[in-house]
Design a protein around this motif. Structure first.
Motif, PDB file in Angstrom:
ATOM      1  N   ASP A 261      -2.214  17.887   9.432  1.00 14.11           N
ATOM      2  CA  ASP A 261      -2.774  19.271   9.148  1.00 14.11           C
ATOM      3  C   ASP A 261      -1.669  20.342   9.152  1.00 14.11           C
ATOM      4  O   ASP A 261      -0.895  20.342  10.139  1.00 14.11           O
ATOM      5  N   GLU A 262      -1.843  21.210   8.158  1.00 12.52           N
ATOM      6  CA  GLU A 262      -0.895  22.396   8.377  1.00 12.52           C
ATOM      7  C   GLU A 262       0.634  22.164   8.564  1.00 12.52           C
ATOM      8  O   GLU A 262       1.206  22.845   9.452  1.00 12.52           O
ATOM      9  N   PHE A 263       1.125  21.076   7.955  1.00  9.50           N
ATOM     10  CA  PHE A 263       2.414  20.841   8.091  1.00  9.50           C
ATOM     11  C   PHE A 263       3.008  20.035   6.546  1.00  9.50           C
ATOM     12  O   PHE A 263       2.126  19.859   5.765  1.00  9.50           O
ATOM     13  N   THR A 264       4.509  20.703   6.568  1.00  7.77           N
ATOM     14  CA  THR A 264       4.990  20.103   5.313  1.00  7.77           C
ATOM     15  C   THR A 264       6.256  19.420   5.848  1.00  7.77           C
ATOM     16  O   THR A 264       7.066  19.949   6.715  1.00  7.77           O
ATOM     17  N   LEU A 265       6.551  18.358   4.962  1.00  9.00           N
ATOM     18  CA  LEU A 265       7.980  17.704   5.214  1.00  9.00           C
ATOM     19  C   LEU A 265       9.047  18.698   4.837  1.00  9.00           C
ATOM     20  O   LEU A 265       8.867  19.394   3.903  1.00  9.00           O
ATOM     21  N   ARG A 266      10.361  18.588   5.610  1.00  6.46           N
ATOM     22  CA  ARG A 266      11.415  19.216   5.090  1.00  6.46           C
ATOM     23  C   ARG A 266      12.549  18.306   5.191  1.00  6.46           C
ATOM     24  O   ARG A 266      12.489  17.005   5.980  1.00  6.46           O
ATOM     25  N   GLU A 267      13.747  18.637   4.492  1.00  7.22           N
ATOM     26  CA  GLU A 267      14.882  17.757   4.285  1.00  7.22           C
ATOM     27  C   GLU A 267      15.314  17.810   5.878  1.00  7.22           C
ATOM     28  O   GLU A 267      15.388  18.807   6.766  1.00  7.22           O
ATOM     29  N   GLY A 268      15.869  16.689   6.206  1.00  7.05           N
ATOM     30  CA  GLY A 268      16.260  16.296   7.645  1.00  7.05           C
ATOM     31  C   GLY A 268      15.395  15.666   8.591  1.00  7.05           C
ATOM     32  O   GLY A 268      15.748  15.281   9.635  1.00  7.05           O
ATOM     33  N   ASP A 269      14.051  15.645   8.172  1.00  3.13           N
ATOM     34  CA  ASP A 269      12.836  15.062   8.917  1.00  3.13           C
ATOM     35  C   ASP A 269      13.333  13.549   8.840  1.00  3.13           C
ATOM     36  O   ASP A 269      13.869  13.011   8.043  1.00  3.13           O
ATOM     37  N   HIS A 270      12.435  13.119   9.963  1.00  5.38           N
ATOM     38  CA  HIS A 270      12.615  11.380   9.906  1.00  5.38           C
ATOM     39  C   HIS A 270      11.280  11.139   9.992  1.00  5.38           C
ATOM     40  O   HIS A 270      10.331  11.254  11.046  1.00  5.38           O
ATOM     41  N   VAL A 271      10.831  10.038   9.365  1.00  4.33           N
ATOM     42  CA  VAL A 271       9.169   9.795   9.302  1.00  4.33           C
ATOM     43  C   VAL A 271       9.460   7.941   9.715  1.00  4.33           C
ATOM     44  O   VAL A 271      10.152   7.493   9.150  1.00  4.33           O
ATOM     45  N   ALA A 272       8.449   7.798  10.724  1.00  2.00           N
ATOM     46  CA  ALA A 272       8.330   6.384  11.199  1.00  2.00           C
ATOM     47  C   ALA A 272       6.835   6.034  11.090  1.00  2.00           C
ATOM     48  O   ALA A 272       6.165   6.355  11.387  1.00  2.00           O
ATOM     49  N   ILE A 273       6.777   4.904  10.365  1.00  2.00           N
ATOM     50  CA  ILE A 273       5.242   4.179  10.010  1.00  2.00           C
ATOM     51  C   ILE A 273       5.172   2.875  10.491  1.00  2.00           C
ATOM     52  O   ILE A 273       6.039   2.067  10.202  1.00  2.00           O
ATOM     53  N   ASP A 274       4.400   2.744  11.454  1.00  2.00           N
ATOM     54  CA  ASP A 274       4.345   1.423  12.156  1.00  2.00           C
ATOM     55  C   ASP A 274       2.807   0.599  11.601  1.00  2.00           C
ATOM     56  O   ASP A 274       1.933   1.258  11.838  1.00  2.00           O
ATOM     57  N   LEU A 275       2.900  -0.501  11.352  1.00  2.00           N
ATOM     58  CA  LEU A 275       1.670  -1.166  10.729  1.00  2.00           C
ATOM     59  C   LEU A 275       1.479  -2.619  11.642  1.00  2.00           C
ATOM     60  O   LEU A 275       2.668  -3.332  11.464  1.00  2.00           O
ATOM     61  N   GLU A 276       0.694  -2.921  12.343  1.00  2.00           N
ATOM     62  CA  GLU A 276       0.499  -3.914  13.135  1.00  2.00           C
ATOM     63  C   GLU A 276       0.741  -5.270  12.190  1.00  2.00           C
ATOM     64  O   GLU A 276       0.004  -5.300  11.290  1.00  2.00           O
ATOM     65  N   ASN A 277       1.224  -6.360  12.910  1.00  2.00           N
ATOM     66  CA  ASN A 277       1.594  -7.462  12.166  1.00  2.00           C
ATOM     67  C   ASN A 277       2.550  -7.525  10.833  1.00  2.00           C
ATOM     68  O   ASN A 277       2.984  -8.440  10.322  1.00  2.00           O
ATOM     69  N   VAL A 278       3.148  -6.405  10.705  1.00  2.00           N
ATOM     70  CA  VAL A 278       3.731  -6.005   9.546  1.00  2.00           C
ATOM     71  C   VAL A 278       5.400  -5.559  10.062  1.00  2.00           C
ATOM     72  O   VAL A 278       6.364  -6.150   9.669  1.00  2.00           O
ATOM     73  N   GLY A 279       5.435  -4.419  10.567  1.00  2.00           N
ATOM     74  CA  GLY A 279       6.512  -3.884  11.199  1.00  2.00           C
ATOM     75  C   GLY A 279       6.472  -2.512  10.926  1.00  2.00           C
ATOM     76  O   GLY A 279       5.650  -1.727  10.694  1.00  2.00           O
ATOM     77  N   THR A 280       7.787  -1.861  11.250  1.00  2.00           N
ATOM     78  CA  THR A 280       8.040  -0.250  11.114  1.00  2.00           C
ATOM     79  C   THR A 280       8.884   0.157  10.145  1.00  2.00           C
ATOM     80  O   THR A 280      10.089  -0.345  10.051  1.00  2.00           O
ATOM     81  N   LEU A 281       8.359   0.948   9.284  1.00  2.00           N
ATOM     82  CA  LEU A 281       9.181   1.581   8.177  1.00  2.00           C
ATOM     83  C   LEU A 281       9.802   3.005   8.443  1.00  2.00           C
ATOM     84  O   LEU A 281       8.901   3.795   8.609  1.00  2.00           O
ATOM     85  N   GLU A 282      10.932   3.142   8.422  1.00  2.00           N
ATOM     86  CA  GLU A 282      11.622   4.486   8.844  1.00  2.00           C
ATOM     87  C   GLU A 282      12.543   4.812   7.777  1.00  2.00           C
ATOM     88  O   GLU A 282      13.164   4.257   7.126  1.00  2.00           O
ATOM     89  N   ASN A 283      12.234   6.237   7.618  1.00  5.25           N
ATOM     90  CA  ASN A 283      13.086   7.070   6.385  1.00  5.25           C
ATOM     91  C   ASN A 283      13.512   8.293   6.863  1.00  5.25           C
ATOM     92  O   ASN A 283      12.282   9.042   7.290  1.00  5.25           O
TER      93      ASN A 283
END
Length: 288
Positions: A261-283
């Motif tokens: 909510d009330e958030f926008t991505l900016r250049e230089g941010d780092h996103v990490a998404i973790d899904l159980e039994n699959v792994g962590t995607l970082e970009n």
């Protein structure tokens, strides 16, 4: 098993890992240079990808499992990436908020037919460690963490993590702008591995979390469960396959319920998404 694409001896390798031991399938069989090859053999033999792998591991060199994860590239290069929308109630609420058209998204949420749209080509898709993009002509951009279904010849052969980066202000101006809000350079990330159906278990009972860091500080930290999806992967895939020739290898993102909510991505941010039994995607994030 989880399947990774890594680079070794100057060439891409298909590696299978059970979390403890990693096996270089490409070194064991010349014909297994990619996950696409593995899925093709499984389809011809009427087997699962894990069945094929089980016959190969005795001949496969053993690799360091942690090193394989660290060097992982996009696990498969899909011919097409598609996506589903409004598959969680919170997603429906967020889309209503951005557009002011509550009846439009509520209708999709309640109807039998799901929302499906084309998301990306391989050239617009990145893997783990590569930068996802935010549009320079947008002022409100968000990552959308999702369970992603991997399809071979229209059949589910595995699951991975997906990030459906979206320009919410562009879509909010008009639903007709959806392609511009969704399809652009570096608009999608998948990885780090493809987990087989047996490894994933019930795809509608997985913990999903996302953190976003900016300048070393956590800007967003949230978690949810795929149990909140109102549609099954099989249902979404069935609509994707209707009157539509799906290419040999495709990925279908199944929608999100983690909407900052009330958030926008900016250049230089780092996103990490973790899904159980699959792994962590970082970009990391760049402007495009």
């Amino acid at each position: 098993m989880r399947y990774y694409r890594t680079r070794r001896d100057g060439a891409d390798r298909l590696v299978a890992s059970d979390g403890r031991t990693a096996y270089d399938l490409t070194a064991a069989r010349d014909g297994l240079g990619s996950f696409r090859d593995l899925a093709r053999v499984a389809a011809v033999n009427g087997e699962s990808v894990d069945d094929v792998t089980a016959r190969v591991t005795d001949d496969a060199p053993v690799l360091d499992a942690d090193a394989v994860v660290e060097r992982a590239a996009m696990p498969a290069v899909p011919d097409e990436v598609w996506a589903a929308g409004v598959t969680y109630e919170v997603s429906s609420d967020a889309r209503e908020e951005e557009s002011g058209r509550s009846e439009l998204y509520q209708t999709v949420f309640e109807n039998e037919r799901p929302e499906l749209f084309f998301k990306a080509t391989a050239s617009r898709t990145v893997g783990p460690g590569e930068a996802v993009g935010v549009r320079a002509d947008s002022d409100w951009d968000v990552p959308e963490p999702e369970l992603a279904v991997v399809l071979s010849r229209g059949d589910i052969v595995g699951y991975t993590v997906g990030n459906d980066v979206s320009s919410r202000d562009i879509e909010g101006d008009s639903p007709l702008y959806l392609p511009q809000a969704k399809v652009y350079d570096r608009c999608c990330a998948i990885g780090p591995a493809i987990a087989s159906p047996d490894t994933v278990g019930d795809p509608l009972d997985l913990d999903l979390s996302m953190t976003i860091e900016r300048d070393g500080e956590t800007e967003f930290d949230g978690e949810t469960s795929t149990s909140k999806m109102v549609r099954t992967p099989e249902e979404l895939v069935s609509y994707l396959n209707r009157h539509n020739t799906v290419p040999e290898l495709a990925v279908l993102l199944t929608g999100t319920s983690l909407v900052p909510d009330e958030f926008t991505l900016r250049e230089g941010d780092h996103v990490a998404i973790d899904l159980e039994n699959v792994g962590t995607l970082e970009n990391p994030v760049v402007s495009v």
